[in-house]
Design a protein around this motif. Sequence first.
Motif, PDB file in Angstrom:
ATOM      1  N   SER A   1      46.926 -21.358  18.406  1.00 32.67           N
ATOM      2  CA  SER A   1      48.356 -21.076  18.574  1.00 32.67           C
ATOM      3  C   SER A   1      48.631 -19.618  18.256  1.00 32.67           C
ATOM      4  O   SER A   1      48.075 -19.061  17.293  1.00 32.67           O
ATOM      5  CB  SER A   1      49.196 -21.974  17.647  1.00 32.67           C
ATOM      6  N   GLN A   2      49.506 -18.998  19.029  1.00 34.60           N
ATOM      7  CA  GLN A   2      49.848 -17.594  18.793  1.00 34.60           C
ATOM      8  C   GLN A   2      50.655 -17.424  17.512  1.00 34.60           C
ATOM      9  O   GLN A   2      50.760 -16.315  16.985  1.00 34.60           O
ATOM     10  CB  GLN A   2      50.616 -17.023  19.993  1.00 34.60           C
ATOM     11  N   GLU A   3      51.220 -18.502  17.000  1.00 30.52           N
ATOM     12  CA  GLU A   3      51.952 -18.440  15.732  1.00 30.52           C
ATOM     13  C   GLU A   3      51.035 -18.117  14.560  1.00 30.52           C
ATOM     14  O   GLU A   3      51.520 -17.841  13.456  1.00 30.52           O
ATOM     15  CB  GLU A   3      52.658 -19.764  15.466  1.00 30.52           C
ATOM     16  N   LEU A   4      49.720 -18.146  14.765  1.00 27.91           N
ATOM     17  CA  LEU A   4      48.764 -17.848  13.711  1.00 27.91           C
ATOM     18  C   LEU A   4      48.315 -16.391  13.742  1.00 27.91           C
ATOM     19  O   LEU A   4      47.353 -16.025  13.056  1.00 27.91           O
ATOM     20  CB  LEU A   4      47.549 -18.780  13.840  1.00 27.91           C
ATOM     21  N   LEU A   5      49.023 -15.569  14.501  1.00 30.96           N
ATOM     22  CA  LEU A   5      48.726 -14.141  14.614  1.00 30.96           C
ATOM     23  C   LEU A   5      50.005 -13.356  14.340  1.00 30.96           C
ATOM     24  O   LEU A   5      51.082 -13.734  14.819  1.00 30.96           O
ATOM     25  CB  LEU A   5      48.221 -13.823  16.024  1.00 30.96           C
ATOM     26  N   PRO A   6      49.938 -12.268  13.575  1.00 34.29           N
ATOM     27  CA  PRO A   6      51.137 -11.439  13.413  1.00 34.29           C
ATOM     28  C   PRO A   6      51.666 -10.969  14.766  1.00 34.29           C
ATOM     29  O   PRO A   6      50.905 -10.820  15.736  1.00 34.29           O
ATOM     30  CB  PRO A   6      50.643 -10.251  12.572  1.00 34.29           C
TER      31      PRO A   6
ATOM     32  N   ARG B   1      54.052  -6.046  17.257  1.00 31.51           N
ATOM     33  CA  ARG B   1      54.520  -4.782  16.683  1.00 31.51           C
ATOM     34  C   ARG B   1      53.863  -4.502  15.336  1.00 31.51           C
ATOM     35  O   ARG B   1      53.925  -3.381  14.827  1.00 31.51           O
ATOM     36  CB  ARG B   1      56.042  -4.796  16.535  1.00 31.51           C
ATOM     37  N   PHE B   2      53.224  -5.516  14.749  1.00 29.56           N
ATOM     38  CA  PHE B   2      52.547  -5.349  13.470  1.00 29.56           C
ATOM     39  C   PHE B   2      51.051  -5.062  13.615  1.00 29.56           C
ATOM     40  O   PHE B   2      50.374  -4.839  12.613  1.00 29.56           O
ATOM     41  CB  PHE B   2      52.726  -6.606  12.614  1.00 29.56           C
ATOM     42  N   LEU B   3      50.534  -5.085  14.844  1.00 30.07           N
ATOM     43  CA  LEU B   3      49.107  -4.919  15.067  1.00 30.07           C
ATOM     44  C   LEU B   3      48.780  -3.487  15.476  1.00 30.07           C
ATOM     45  O   LEU B   3      49.472  -2.906  16.318  1.00 30.07           O
ATOM     46  CB  LEU B   3      48.627  -5.875  16.164  1.00 30.07           C
ATOM     47  N   THR B   4      47.704  -2.947  14.923  1.00 24.40           N
ATOM     48  CA  THR B   4      47.294  -1.597  15.296  1.00 24.40           C
ATOM     49  C   THR B   4      47.000  -1.521  16.786  1.00 24.40           C
ATOM     50  O   THR B   4      47.305  -0.514  17.435  1.00 24.40           O
ATOM     51  CB  THR B   4      46.059  -1.178  14.484  1.00 24.40           C
ATOM     52  N   TYR B   5      46.430  -2.567  17.340  1.00 19.93           N
ATOM     53  CA  TYR B   5      46.251  -2.664  18.783  1.00 19.93           C
ATOM     54  C   TYR B   5      46.985  -3.920  19.258  1.00 19.93           C
ATOM     55  O   TYR B   5      46.459  -5.034  19.182  1.00 19.93           O
ATOM     56  CB  TYR B   5      44.774  -2.718  19.170  1.00 19.93           C
ATOM     57  N   PRO B   6      48.226  -3.785  19.724  1.00 15.80           N
ATOM     58  CA  PRO B   6      49.048  -4.963  20.034  1.00 15.80           C
ATOM     59  C   PRO B   6      48.440  -5.919  21.051  1.00 15.80           C
ATOM     60  O   PRO B   6      48.688  -7.134  20.977  1.00 15.80           O
ATOM     61  CB  PRO B   6      50.347  -4.340  20.553  1.00 15.80           C
ATOM     62  N   ASN B   7      47.665  -5.408  21.997  1.00 17.17           N
ATOM     63  CA  ASN B   7      47.097  -6.303  23.009  1.00 17.17           C
ATOM     64  C   ASN B   7      45.894  -7.096  22.501  1.00 17.17           C
ATOM     65  O   ASN B   7      45.249  -7.819  23.274  1.00 17.17           O
ATOM     66  CB  ASN B   7      46.711  -5.516  24.266  1.00 17.17           C
ATOM     67  N   LEU B   8      45.620  -7.002  21.204  1.00 15.18           N
ATOM     68  CA  LEU B   8      44.646  -7.901  20.596  1.00 15.18           C
ATOM     69  C   LEU B   8      45.030  -9.361  20.861  1.00 15.18           C
ATOM     70  O   LEU B   8      44.158 -10.230  20.968  1.00 15.18           O
ATOM     71  CB  LEU B   8      44.578  -7.656  19.088  1.00 15.18           C
ATOM     72  N   ALA B   9      46.324  -9.611  21.009  1.00 18.41           N
ATOM     73  CA  ALA B   9      46.808 -10.975  21.248  1.00 18.41           C
ATOM     74  C   ALA B   9      46.213 -11.588  22.515  1.00 18.41           C
ATOM     75  O   ALA B   9      46.238 -12.818  22.677  1.00 18.41           O
ATOM     76  CB  ALA B   9      48.334 -10.969  21.329  1.00 18.41           C
ATOM     77  N   LYS B  10      45.698 -10.765  23.408  1.00 18.13           N
ATOM     78  CA  LYS B  10      45.129 -11.267  24.662  1.00 18.13           C
ATOM     79  C   LYS B  10      43.646 -11.636  24.537  1.00 18.13           C
ATOM     80  O   LYS B  10      43.022 -12.025  25.522  1.00 18.13           O
ATOM     81  CB  LYS B  10      45.318 -10.225  25.767  1.00 18.13           C
ATOM     82  N   ALA B  11      43.098 -11.527  23.339  1.00 18.38           N
ATOM     83  CA  ALA B  11      41.675 -11.820  23.156  1.00 18.38           C
ATOM     84  C   ALA B  11      41.413 -12.542  21.838  1.00 18.38           C
ATOM     85  O   ALA B  11      40.412 -12.290  21.172  1.00 18.38           O
ATOM     86  CB  ALA B  11      40.862 -10.528  23.213  1.00 18.38           C
ATOM     87  N   VAL B  12      42.307 -13.458  21.470  1.00 21.71           N
ATOM     88  CA  VAL B  12      42.139 -14.129  20.174  1.00 21.71           C
ATOM     89  C   VAL B  12      42.210 -15.649  20.241  1.00 21.71           C
ATOM     90  O   VAL B  12      41.764 -16.324  19.301  1.00 21.71           O
ATOM     91  CB  VAL B  12      43.192 -13.650  19.141  1.00 21.71           C
ATOM     92  N   GLY B  13      42.774 -16.228  21.301  1.00 26.70           N
ATOM     93  CA  GLY B  13      43.051 -17.652  21.227  1.00 26.70           C
ATOM     94  C   GLY B  13      42.847 -18.411  22.515  1.00 26.70           C
ATOM     95  O   GLY B  13      42.583 -17.839  23.582  1.00 26.70           O
ATOM     96  N   SER B  14      43.000 -19.727  22.414  1.00 25.22           N
ATOM     97  CA  SER B  14      42.715 -20.633  23.519  1.00 25.22           C
ATOM     98  C   SER B  14      43.774 -21.723  23.592  1.00 25.22           C
ATOM     99  O   SER B  14      43.936 -22.497  22.639  1.00 25.22           O
ATOM    100  CB  SER B  14      41.329 -21.264  23.327  1.00 25.22           C
TER     101      SER B  14
ATOM    102  N   THR C   1      40.608 -13.232  13.513  1.00 24.13           N
ATOM    103  CA  THR C   1      41.585 -12.148  13.382  1.00 24.13           C
ATOM    104  C   THR C   1      41.494 -11.399  12.069  1.00 24.13           C
ATOM    105  O   THR C   1      42.160 -10.371  11.899  1.00 24.13           O
ATOM    106  CB  THR C   1      43.009 -12.693  13.560  1.00 24.13           C
ATOM    107  N   HIS C   2      40.721 -11.904  11.114  1.00 22.07           N
ATOM    108  CA  HIS C   2      40.525 -11.225   9.831  1.00 22.07           C
ATOM    109  C   HIS C   2      41.827 -11.111   9.033  1.00 22.07           C
ATOM    110  O   HIS C   2      42.023 -10.135   8.300  1.00 22.07           O
ATOM    111  CB  HIS C   2      39.900  -9.837  10.021  1.00 22.07           C
ATOM    112  N   PHE C   3      42.688 -12.094   9.155  1.00 18.23           N
ATOM    113  CA  PHE C   3      43.872 -12.211   8.306  1.00 18.23           C
ATOM    114  C   PHE C   3      43.798 -13.558   7.585  1.00 18.23           C
ATOM    115  O   PHE C   3      43.660 -14.598   8.234  1.00 18.23           O
ATOM    116  CB  PHE C   3      45.171 -12.175   9.124  1.00 18.23           C
ATOM    117  N   SER C   4      43.920 -13.542   6.254  1.00 11.88           N
ATOM    118  CA  SER C   4      43.971 -14.821   5.556  1.00 11.88           C
ATOM    119  C   SER C   4      45.248 -15.557   5.963  1.00 11.88           C
ATOM    120  O   SER C   4      46.278 -14.937   6.258  1.00 11.88           O
ATOM    121  CB  SER C   4      43.925 -14.604   4.044  1.00 11.88           C
ATOM    122  N   TRP C   5      45.178 -16.905   5.970  1.00 12.58           N
ATOM    123  CA  TRP C   5      46.303 -17.675   6.500  1.00 12.58           C
ATOM    124  C   TRP C   5      46.329 -19.069   5.868  1.00 12.58           C
ATOM    125  O   TRP C   5      45.281 -19.680   5.645  1.00 12.58           O
ATOM    126  CB  TRP C   5      46.165 -17.825   8.016  1.00 12.58           C
TER     127      TRP C   5
END
Length: 537
Positions: free
Chosen positions: A238-243, A246-259, A279-283
């Motif tokens: 789920s994308q809700e598990l990613l910041p 606007r909080f990501l150093t490379y915002p388009n990281l969202a296109k390579a993290v989930g299924s 994603t290397h963020f504790s959650w």
Amino acid sequence: RTSVISQGTWNSRLHVYAISDLHTDYRVNMDWIRSLPCHDPSRTQLEQSVIIVAGDISDSLLIIEETLRLLKEKFWKVFFVPGNHEAWVRGDPERHDGATDSVAKLQRVLQLCTSLGVCVRPAALGRLLLLPLLSWHHKSFDQEPDVEGIPRAGSMTIADFAKCCWPAEVTGPEGHGGMQLAQWADSLNDHLAGFLGLDGVGMPSQTLSLNRSRPHPGSAGSGDAGADVISFSHFLPSQELLPEKRFLTYPNLAKAVGSLPLGDRLRLLKPDVHVFGHTHFSWDATLDDGIRYIQAPLCYPQERKSRLKSISISNPWQKRQEQTHKQGSTNHPGDRPEWLPLLLYQADYTVCTSSRSEATAASSQAAGPGVPAGQPCVQEGGHAQSGTTWFTHPCAEDLLLRLWQDMASCSDQQAGEAVHGGTGTMVPSHSHGSALTQPQHTNSGSSIRTQSHPSASSMQQGQGGDGMQGGEEPHVRLVSWRGIWAPELGGAMWSQHYKRNKRTPEVTELAPWVAPRFAKMLARRAATTKVASRGGR
């Protein structure tokens, strides 16, 4: 040497730890794993420690093997699901054992795990079910507005697009980053044994949607529908598990993290907890689907130095890193992440071992006043089941049952040595970098009275004195099971942020601390492009 036991009643404890993104290509990360306490086989009847590794050990098969061998020394069982680094094939061929594409590389990684005895298929542990789920990312997973002016997700910005090589029949016309690749990876969960060339079946989603109308983790009791369930993957469901971007150093990281196929599968499986990585963020968050999502990454050493706040976790069950450094340590807190591996679940349980003939004779007797034999009995104040049975599923072998059957199959002499040979108290020595306290509350605040563990030598007469008679096959019965989930975790900066703040992805202006970093990245990219264009003239 594996423990041996005699006929009788035994109290024991199961610990389940979780971690992701080990990246043991870095010596400091490998050394940290070496520093973990080793599993003591002579205490296996007293406690069993299991670790879930949610992907990203290394792209090198040699380093993967070394890491897994080390983990097997530290834990009774190791569960693993590959991440994106395990699929890389570009670069030094020696790191990939001759694999020419990412499909062959994943096969080699999973076959290596099987040969080492690392679990990559679903398995039961008493009343707990562990489900490794394969997955891969795709660009359409990102369904939130883009930040303008960001370089597209491709081989220049995402390492996977440069270092993986997927056959066309797997990716389809969309290529890497398309939905077809994600669907192919998800389909492996339904026929993993065939993919590995092994006997057995996969874990089709529909076989585990067991009408599990059951309480959420931390509540007092479980329904009849089955075991506690932990699923785990490397990628996000789920994308809700990613910041937000606007909080990501490379915002388009969202296109390579989930299924999205992974998310669909979880909605069918309805696990209590899902562990993920990448994603290397504790959650630590429970979403609207009722599933609790956990990420506990080790990350790169430099990340632990530069942004420890977004990585570290505090678990009331484990000694906090801050306490260590208050005692005078001058090292950086990220050098020894003592919150890892994260203790996620523990169960106090009782088993009864007897000969098959005695078990048959006793099967008609009641397990207690008004409780038929084998009937689950949920007790107030915890997730406790008395007079319960082993969880059974055609796709998941019960490794805990097999352990107790193996230990109960010893000779009378071995059993006597195991019981009277000074194994010590049944209370386990909690290890793996943790100083545990007895848990007093679940997530919902329900009080837990932790089961006591008498020493093996002080059991009542008849509880651990007689061996199996005449070479009879042993019968092992699960008498009681009390599973407890880790309380709500501290730290986990980003999931804490979203517990306090609503997600607003429509806001696409880069955060103040992100904008300068992104500007520097663009400047470096422009300079590199300029030099390259001059060289081509």
